[in-house]
Design an enzyme around this catalytic site. Structure first.
Site, mmCIF file in Angstrom:
data_model
loop_
_atom_site.group_PDB
_atom_site.id
_atom_site.type_symbol
_atom_site.label_atom_id
_atom_site.label_comp_id
_atom_site.label_asym_id
_atom_site.label_seq_id
_atom_site.Cartn_x
_atom_site.Cartn_y
_atom_site.Cartn_z
ATOM 1 N N HIS A 62 0.834 -1.207 0.000
ATOM 2 C CA HIS A 62 0.000 0.000 0.000
ATOM 3 C C HIS A 62 0.868 1.256 0.000
ATOM 4 O O HIS A 62 0.873 2.003 -0.971
ATOM 5 C CB HIS A 62 -0.974 -0.014 1.189
ATOM 6 C CG HIS A 62 -1.812 1.217 1.271
ATOM 7 N ND1 HIS A 62 -1.996 1.910 2.431
ATOM 8 C CD2 HIS A 62 -2.506 1.878 0.319
ATOM 9 C CE1 HIS A 62 -2.776 2.953 2.189
ATOM 10 N NE2 HIS A 62 -3.102 2.953 0.912
ATOM 11 N N HIS A 79 -2.443 0.699 7.947
ATOM 12 C CA HIS A 79 -3.863 0.768 7.576
ATOM 13 C C HIS A 79 -4.477 -0.630 7.552
ATOM 14 O O HIS A 79 -5.456 -0.872 6.868
ATOM 15 C CB HIS A 79 -4.035 1.449 6.212
ATOM 16 C CG HIS A 79 -3.209 2.693 6.058
ATOM 17 N ND1 HIS A 79 -1.993 2.705 5.384
ATOM 18 C CD2 HIS A 79 -3.396 3.942 6.530
ATOM 19 C CE1 HIS A 79 -1.478 3.926 5.448
ATOM 20 N NE2 HIS A 79 -2.303 4.690 6.131
#
Ligand code: FES
Length: 129
Positions: A62, A79
């Site tokens: 990510h 996250h």
């Protein structure tokens, strides 16, 4: 087609690898952290007698945070992306859309485990080597 040339780098010996106890290393170069782990269950690309030893880039696909091996999967705390180490690094939860790059392994006759390539693109790079 262009081909990448990867080094073969010794990571550990089979005798040193314990189920659920990750070993960190760098591959294919010093700025690319990676994790080898014996899962205790067969994995895609797994080596060793039980085909359960695998290795992956430790950088989340990510935004490049470090992933940790925890509870049988790779977890990114930035996250909360999760990747399945038995299924070639498939992402199954969180914001990451690309799988975690797997590092194919080879074992020689002495039980030495070598990293020999990278499947997929390491985060933040335009090419792996
Ligand atoms: Fe890993 Fe965002 S950097 S989920």
């Amino acid at each position: 087609a262009p081909s990448l040339t990867y080094p073969a780098v010794k990571v550990a010996n089979l005798s040193q690898v314990k189920t659920g106890q990750p070993i960190t290393f760098n591959y294919p170069d010093a700025s690319s952290p990676a994790i080898l782990v014996k899962l205790g269950r067969p994995a895609i690309g797994g080596v060793g007698r039980e085909r359960d030893i695998v290795a992956f880039s430790a950088l989340c696909t990510h935004m490049g945070c470090p992933v940790q091996y925890e509870g049988g999967r790779f977890l990114c705390r930035c996250h909360y992306s999760m990747f399945d180490p038995a299924k070639a690094g498939q992402t199954y939860q969180g914001l990451a859309s690309s799988w975690l790059p797997q590092i194919p392994l080879r074992v020689d006759g002495k039980g030495d485990i070598y990293a020999v390539a990278v499947a997929g693109l390491i985060w933040g790079r335009v090419k792996n080597v």
